[in-house]
Design a protein around this motif. Structure first.
Motif, mmCIF file in Angstrom:
data_model
loop_
_atom_site.group_PDB
_atom_site.id
_atom_site.type_symbol
_atom_site.label_atom_id
_atom_site.label_comp_id
_atom_site.label_asym_id
_atom_site.label_seq_id
_atom_site.Cartn_x
_atom_site.Cartn_y
_atom_site.Cartn_z
ATOM 1 N N LEU A 56 -3.127 2.143 -43.217
ATOM 2 C CA LEU A 56 -4.509 2.053 -43.714
ATOM 3 C C LEU A 56 -5.373 1.395 -42.641
ATOM 4 O O LEU A 56 -5.485 0.175 -42.565
ATOM 5 C CB LEU A 56 -4.546 1.254 -45.026
ATOM 6 N N GLU A 57 -5.958 2.210 -41.790
ATOM 7 C CA GLU A 57 -6.641 1.706 -40.605
ATOM 8 C C GLU A 57 -7.801 0.791 -40.954
ATOM 9 O O GLU A 57 -8.041 -0.203 -40.270
ATOM 10 C CB GLU A 57 -7.133 2.887 -39.760
ATOM 11 N N LYS A 58 -8.535 1.120 -42.006
ATOM 12 C CA LYS A 58 -9.740 0.362 -42.335
ATOM 13 C C LYS A 58 -9.447 -0.944 -43.064
ATOM 14 O O LYS A 58 -10.329 -1.805 -43.173
ATOM 15 C CB LYS A 58 -10.677 1.223 -43.203
ATOM 16 N N HIS A 59 -8.223 -1.101 -43.587
ATOM 17 C CA HIS A 59 -7.941 -2.263 -44.433
ATOM 18 C C HIS A 59 -6.717 -3.052 -43.970
ATOM 19 O O HIS A 59 -6.240 -3.919 -44.702
ATOM 20 C CB HIS A 59 -7.719 -1.818 -45.884
ATOM 21 N N ARG A 60 -6.215 -2.737 -42.774
ATOM 22 C CA ARG A 60 -4.991 -3.399 -42.342
ATOM 23 C C ARG A 60 -5.180 -4.894 -42.134
ATOM 24 O O ARG A 60 -4.199 -5.641 -42.105
ATOM 25 C CB ARG A 60 -4.472 -2.752 -41.069
ATOM 26 N N ASN A 61 -6.409 -5.344 -41.983
ATOM 27 C CA ASN A 61 -6.662 -6.770 -41.792
ATOM 28 C C ASN A 61 -7.245 -7.432 -43.032
ATOM 29 O O ASN A 61 -7.779 -8.546 -42.958
ATOM 30 C CB ASN A 61 -7.619 -6.971 -40.609
ATOM 31 N N ASP A 62 -7.154 -6.748 -44.196
ATOM 32 C CA ASP A 62 -7.687 -7.342 -45.430
ATOM 33 C C ASP A 62 -6.905 -8.595 -45.821
ATOM 34 O O ASP A 62 -5.695 -8.713 -45.555
ATOM 35 C CB ASP A 62 -7.633 -6.326 -46.568
ATOM 36 N N GLN A 63 -7.599 -9.494 -46.505
ATOM 37 C CA GLN A 63 -6.993 -10.764 -46.904
ATOM 38 C C GLN A 63 -5.858 -10.580 -47.898
ATOM 39 O O GLN A 63 -4.903 -11.362 -47.915
ATOM 40 C CB GLN A 63 -8.085 -11.663 -47.518
ATOM 41 N N CYS A 64 -5.942 -9.518 -48.709
ATOM 42 C CA CYS A 64 -4.926 -9.323 -49.749
ATOM 43 C C CYS A 64 -3.531 -9.154 -49.151
ATOM 44 O O CYS A 64 -2.535 -9.592 -49.752
ATOM 45 C CB CYS A 64 -5.286 -8.129 -50.629
ATOM 46 N N PHE A 65 -3.437 -8.528 -47.987
ATOM 47 C CA PHE A 65 -2.124 -8.336 -47.373
ATOM 48 C C PHE A 65 -1.527 -9.659 -46.916
ATOM 49 O O PHE A 65 -0.298 -9.815 -46.925
ATOM 50 C CB PHE A 65 -2.237 -7.363 -46.201
ATOM 51 N N ARG A 66 -2.361 -10.594 -46.522
ATOM 52 C CA ARG A 66 -1.833 -11.915 -46.162
ATOM 53 C C ARG A 66 -1.245 -12.592 -47.397
ATOM 54 O O ARG A 66 -0.179 -13.233 -47.330
ATOM 55 C CB ARG A 66 -2.944 -12.768 -45.554
ATOM 56 N N TRP A 67 -1.955 -12.461 -48.540
ATOM 57 C CA TRP A 67 -1.458 -13.058 -49.787
ATOM 58 C C TRP A 67 -0.149 -12.399 -50.222
ATOM 59 O O TRP A 67 0.773 -13.080 -50.682
ATOM 60 C CB TRP A 67 -2.502 -12.946 -50.893
ATOM 61 N N PHE A 68 -0.078 -11.082 -50.065
ATOM 62 C CA PHE A 68 1.165 -10.397 -50.439
ATOM 63 C C PHE A 68 2.316 -10.841 -49.540
ATOM 64 O O PHE A 68 3.448 -11.005 -50.009
ATOM 65 C CB PHE A 68 0.989 -8.882 -50.339
ATOM 66 N N THR A 69 2.051 -11.051 -48.279
ATOM 67 C CA THR A 69 3.092 -11.539 -47.374
ATOM 68 C C THR A 69 3.593 -12.909 -47.826
ATOM 69 O O THR A 69 4.805 -13.178 -47.830
ATOM 70 C CB THR A 69 2.548 -11.615 -45.938
ATOM 71 N N ILE A 70 2.653 -13.761 -48.232
ATOM 72 C CA ILE A 70 3.036 -15.095 -48.724
ATOM 73 C C ILE A 70 3.852 -14.980 -49.994
ATOM 74 O O ILE A 70 4.898 -15.646 -50.170
ATOM 75 C CB ILE A 70 1.780 -15.955 -48.950
ATOM 76 N N LEU A 71 3.412 -14.100 -50.929
ATOM 77 C CA LEU A 71 4.119 -13.944 -52.206
ATOM 78 C C LEU A 71 5.525 -13.395 -51.994
ATOM 79 O O LEU A 71 6.495 -13.861 -52.615
ATOM 80 C CB LEU A 71 3.325 -13.018 -53.135
ATOM 81 N N TYR A 72 5.628 -12.387 -51.090
ATOM 82 C CA TYR A 72 6.961 -11.847 -50.827
ATOM 83 C C TYR A 72 7.851 -12.901 -50.161
ATOM 84 O O TYR A 72 9.066 -12.968 -50.411
ATOM 85 C CB TYR A 72 6.847 -10.606 -49.931
ATOM 86 N N GLY A 73 7.262 -13.707 -49.319
ATOM 87 C CA GLY A 73 8.032 -14.792 -48.715
ATOM 88 C C GLY A 73 8.518 -15.785 -49.743
ATOM 89 O O GLY A 73 9.674 -16.240 -49.707
ATOM 90 N N LEU A 74 7.629 -16.154 -50.724
ATOM 91 C CA LEU A 74 8.028 -17.071 -51.795
ATOM 92 C C LEU A 74 9.113 -16.455 -52.661
ATOM 93 O O LEU A 74 10.050 -17.148 -53.096
ATOM 94 C CB LEU A 74 6.807 -17.432 -52.644
ATOM 95 N N CYS A 75 8.996 -15.150 -52.918
ATOM 96 C CA CYS A 75 10.028 -14.478 -53.709
ATOM 97 C C CYS A 75 11.376 -14.523 -53.001
ATOM 98 O O CYS A 75 12.422 -14.755 -53.639
ATOM 99 C CB CYS A 75 9.629 -13.029 -53.976
ATOM 100 N N ALA A 76 11.360 -14.313 -51.687
ATOM 101 C CA ALA A 76 12.611 -14.366 -50.934
ATOM 102 C C ALA A 76 13.227 -15.753 -50.992
ATOM 103 O O ALA A 76 14.450 -15.909 -51.180
ATOM 104 C CB ALA A 76 12.347 -13.941 -49.479
ATOM 105 N N LEU A 77 12.387 -16.787 -50.823
ATOM 106 C CA LEU A 77 12.896 -18.152 -50.920
ATOM 107 C C LEU A 77 13.432 -18.438 -52.308
ATOM 108 O O LEU A 77 14.450 -19.139 -52.471
ATOM 109 C CB LEU A 77 11.780 -19.132 -50.553
#
Length: 1013
Positions: free
Chosen positions: A294-315
């Protein structure tokens, strides 16, 4: 909502309905048929037909003996005395079961005869968390270690499929289960499948093949993404592709067979955690992959939050105890679902912003989300659904279309970029060319103007001034060569110069270059000598580039040789031609020799050149597979020698055979010359002579001109062309500039000694379009030129133009003769005939003489000799005498004639050039007086010219009329004699009529005929 936004939403809704419908059809297709259910621990199949094509489920009430592992060898009586309860399989949560170990038992009653041996199969799903399966008292499968205490218990949760044969009508299934790992106790939440061995194998093979197909496709995608990253394009997106495809493949394999983790020797807790981490990784890398796409949205803030959530899920998965991990899966599902729905929203949003290919990302996300939703439904509804491959298939399809669209888009962008680059490159080349032209054009104009002044006779210069002007001309030409070298060097550096090597005669190339360089060496005591024999083997080289190499090397030799010799020699070494350019100039020291062939290096510190000529030569020679070297002795001279490959023998042999054919053809044509000349007057064909030492070129040019319109004769040397020159009245000669013995430039000069450019047009074929080639061609008398390689349309157009030019000039001569003949006025004929009629009654003898003279006048006026450029003086004077005799008979004593002509004068004048002057003197001079007058014809001999004058003592011409009498735009009366005669004299001699007159005293008209040297 606009139709633009509504349409894709409706499309996605339709796709989701389609996917759901397809999933329901898949479930319906694999839903087990109506079958008996187990009741009170017994499944009665005595009235049920077990086929080899279909399995059944062992659903229903199983007997469960809690907190006891009964022995498989116990009889029914012994078991019936134990405390037991009935539990439904799969467990539906109707009871609160808290037992941590126990025994499940099911008796299957079969139909058939006692003693018939049949093979059955049972597929046991993973049971929480350790199990041991006994059939008819025999252990058939084990998962982990079953125990009645947590210390000895070891969970593994591995499914198994077993096969067994029996001849009994009853099958006793005992399943020991212990679970000290999860809060789910000992319940069985999945369906146990039973059937004939063939049916079990068939069903498992179908599922195994589907999973294998999907896993292989995923792994292949992962591998080629990794290969692209390492060997083609290092971008982190490809790593996301690699891991994003690998994790789902591992997840599907583990779902099908968790036993594959056994080689890791993990306990139940870490096996469960690893499975959850792999599923989490699949979702995470899918999200990251979609973020990159998604070229226009690859830097959206939501993806940073999802990365954090997936990281918390892994932990959480790593740190959380197993008993809490199962309830936590609901939270993980929420994260998966939210991330996928967000991607779906962003893909649609990007699609709405005119990124049409993003719709297919939404399609991929929808397919993946559908799989997650149905996974949740399967868990909550405790449904056993066979492996469903279509979510993957549609995801692959969406990715494939997206990548195809992306490829098409990138390919289009690349094509546009290539076009832009090509356009920029073309603009750059055009800039260089235009800059070169803009510099060279005024430079050449300056050179031409300076050369004109230098060669002109109108201005006298002091010797020093003339030498300075010559130096200025030479310096301008050197600057022109520098611009050409700069352009060639740029093209060589960019590798845009292409060569077209062919078998080339180096002897002819050297002769042509010598002729081109003579204007540079003027004023220098330099003698250019070629010792290369005409029999020297041909070289395999681009003729155009060979000329450029020789020109640059010879020009360099002339530049540094003020007096002496420049010798070109050649020999053969190791199947290569070695060409030497030796001069007796100032030479070079060793240091200069080492750097002289490098770009921007010069032989002298303050040289005005760019130092590119020799480097251009070096690169051009290397393009042909040769080398350029230099040897020099200071103040003694230099030897630049280069190698070129020899032409293959078969090519030379072919050219020799073709040359023989051309010679035979020329001999045959030569024999028919007389026949040609006899029919030329009636023929509409045009006669072209082609001179070229290349038989292929001669053949190509001959074929360009149709035989019904052109008669083309080809010869291979300048000597043959000179021999053929006077045998036919040629309309055009086409000459190759570079030929052995007599070059095309020299041949052009020799032809121009006999024929003017109007009488015999010459089309030259130089190998290059450089100023020095063109300058040499035109300065020696060529009418036009076409650069090799020949373009057929250009050559035919220029040939047609030159032939039309000659035809137009001939037609002009005919028209002039017709105009001159038209000057015999009707009233002159009428008056002459009246005079003849009158004399018939008075003096018949005078009538006869007048009649004969009138006939001679008419014959002289319409004589074909008048169509020639020049006629003998006597021919013109006879016409004048006839005319004056007739007028004398008419006017008698009113007209007096005075002749001052030396009868021994022999020279040529234009036809009908004197008679119009005499007629004008009679009609408009003396006959305007009543008393008449005298007409004087006078020929005066001078050292360099002869004057022909016609004078009268008539009425004269006024000043106003004098200013208009020779003006071609002003018509005076109806005659055109003076204007026509004046124009022809100017064209032939460069000057026309001279008229002096005085009113009432008379007029004198004269012109000068230059004497031949």
């Amino acid at each position: 909502m606009s139709n633009f936004k509504l349409k894709p939403l409706l499309t996605l809704g339709f796709i989701f309905i389609f996917l759901t419908t397809l999933r329901l059809l898949w479930v319906a297709y694999h839903y087990p048929p109506k079958q008996p259910l187990a009741h009170d621990g017994v499944l009665d199949l005595q009235d049920y037909d077990l086929s080899n094509d279909q399995t059944i489920t062992l659903n229903g009430e199983w007997a469960f003996i809690p907190n006891t592992f009964i022995s498989p060898d116990l009889t029914n009586g012994n078991v019936s005395n134990m405390e037991k309860t009935l539990l439904r399989v799969p467990f539906e949560g109707e009871k609160n079961v808290t037992y941590q170990f126990g025994t499940y038992r099911l008796r299957i009653l079969l139909d058939g005869n006692q003693g018939d041996v049949r093979t059955f199969g049972i597929r046991l799903p993973s049971a929480k968390t350790a199990s041991a399966l006994f059939i008819n008292g025999r252990l058939k499968a084990r998962s982990g270690t079953v125990a009645d205490n947590p210390h000895e218990h070891k969970g593994e949760d591995i499914p198994s499929t077993v096969f067994f044969s029996t001849d009994q009508q009853e099958i006793d299934i005992i399943l020991h289960i212990s679970n000290f790992d999860t809060p789910e106790s000992t319940t069985i939440n999945k369906t146990i499948t039973f059937g004939m061995a063939e049916a079990i194998i068939k069903e498992e093979s179908f599922i195994k093949n589907l999973i294998t197909m999907i896993v292989v496709v995923l792994i292949l995608h992962s591998i080629y993404s990794l290969l692209i990253y390492f060997f083609i394009y290092r971008h982190k997106m490809l790593l996301f592709f690699t891991v994003g495809f690998l994790f789902p493949a591992i997840d599907e394999v583990l779902i099908y067979d968790k036993g594959m983790l056994s080689w890791l020797h993990l306990d139940y807790d870490w096996s469960m955690k690893l499975g959850n981490l792999i599923y989490l990784g699949s979702s995470f890398f899918f999200v990251q992959l979609m973020r990159m796409l998604l070229e226009k949205h690859r830097n959206d803030q939501c993806f940073r939050w999802f990365t954090i959530l997936y990281g918390l899920c892994a932990l959480t998965i790593i740190a959380l105890p197993t008993e809490y991990l199962v309830p936590a899966n609901a939270l993980f599902f929420i994260v998966y679902f939210l991330s996928f729905i967000t991607i779906l929203f962003l893909a649609l949003k990007e699609y709405f912003h005119h990124h049409k290919e993003s719709f297919f990302l939404a399609f991929v996300t929808l397919s993946t989300t559908s799989g997650i939703i149905w996974g949740l439904i399967k868990v909550l509804a405790k449904m056993e659904i066979p492996f469903y491959p279509f979510d993957y298939i549609f995801a692959f399809l969406g990715f494939a279309i997206f990548w195809f669209k992306q490829y098409h888009k990138k390919n289009k962008q690349a094509a546009e970029l290539v076009h832009e680059l090509q356009k920029a490159d073309t603009l750059k080349d055009e800039f260089l060319k235009n800059s070169s032209k803009k510099l060279r054009t005024p430079l050449n104009e300056m050179i031409i103007m300076a050369q004109t002044i230098y060669d002109g006779k109108r201005t006298e210069f002091a010797k020093q001034d003339k030498d300075d002007l010559k130096y200025l001309i030479n310096m301008g030409r050197s600057m022109s060569f520098m611009l050409a070298d700069l352009l060639d060097y740029t093209r060589l550096k960019e590798r845009t110069i292409q060569i077209n090597p062919q078998s080339t005669n180096i002897h002819g190339s050297v002769s042509g270059v010598f002729d081109m360089l003579r204007f540079i060496s003027e004023g220098k005591q330099v003698q250019m000598i070629s010792t290369i024999p005409s029999s020297f083997p041909n070289v395999y080289v681009d003729e155009n580039r060979l000329i450029q190499i020789l020109f640059n090397l010879l020009h360099n030799a002339i530049k540094y040789t003020h007096a002496g010799k420049i010798v070109i020699d050649a020999d053969v070494r190791d199947n290569m031609a070695v060409i030497h350019v030796q001069d007796s100039g100032q030479g070079m020291d060793e240091e200069t020799q080492k750097r002289i062939l490098a770009p921007y290096e010069q032989g002298e510190p303050y040289d005005t050149g760019l130092g590119l000529g020799l480097n251009v030569c070096k690169q051009l020679i290397e393009l042909h597979g040769g080398t350029l070297q230099v040897e020099s002795v200071l103040r003694k001279g230099s030897d630049f020698f280069f190698t070129l490959p020899l032409a293959k023998k078969e090519n030379v042999a072919n050219m020799a055979i073709q040359s023989m054919d051309i010679n035979e053809s020329a001999a045959a044509v030569d024999g028919s010359m007389r026949k040609r000349q006899n029919h030329m007057a009636d023929s509409k064909k045009h006669y072209i002579l082609v001179v070229d030492d290349d038989p292929v070129t001669l053949k190509v040019i001959s074929n360009l001109f149709p035989a019904n319109k052109y008669d083309v004769l080809t010869v291979i040397s300048g000597k043959e062309a000179l021999d053929m020159l006077d045998k036919v009245e040629w309309d055009l000669i086409i000459i190759d500039a570079i030929m052995p013995h007599i070059s095309g430039y020299e041949l052009t000069r020799l032809i121009r000694e006999k024929y003017s450019a109007l009488e015999l047009p010459i089309l030259l074929l130089p190998a290059r379009n450089d100023p020095e080639d063109v300058y040499t061609a035109f300065s020696l008398g060529a009418n036009d030129y076409v650069t090799k390689p020949i373009h057929s349309l250009e050559l035919k157009s220029r040939v047609r133009a030159l032939i039309d030019f000659k035809d137009s000039a001939n037609e002009r001569l005919y028209m002039e003769a017709a105009w001159l003949q038209a000057q015999i006025q009707p009233h002159f004929l009428f008056n002459t005939l009246n005079t003849i009629a009158s004399l018939s009654e008075i003096d018949s003898e005078r009538m006869i003489n007048l009649l004969n003279t009138f006939g001679e006048y008419l014959r002289g006026s319409f004589n074909a000799e008048n169509l020639k450029r020049l006629v003998p003086l006597n021919h013109e004077l006879e016409l004048v005498r006839s005319y004056l005799y007739i007028q004398k008979e008419r006017f008698g004593d009113r007209l007096q004639i005075k002749w001052e002509v030396d009868e021994n004068e022999v020279f040529e004048v234009p036809p009908l050039s004197i008679q119009p002057l005499v007629e004008n003197a009679v009609r408009h001079g003396v006959m305007k007086r009543i008393r008449g007058g005298t007409v004087e014809i006078r020929i005066e001999n001078h050292p360099t010219f002869t004057t022909i004058a016609v004078a009268d003592d008539g009425v004269g011409i006024s000043k106003e009329l004098m200013s208009r009498i020779l003006n071609e735009k002003t018509k005076i009366g109806s005659g055109i004699g003076l204007i026509n005669t004046n124009r022809r004299l100017k064209r032939i001699y460069g000057h026309g009529l001279e008229i002096t007159s005085s009113v009432n005293h008379g007029t004198e008209v004269k012109f000068n005929v230059p004497k031949l040297e």
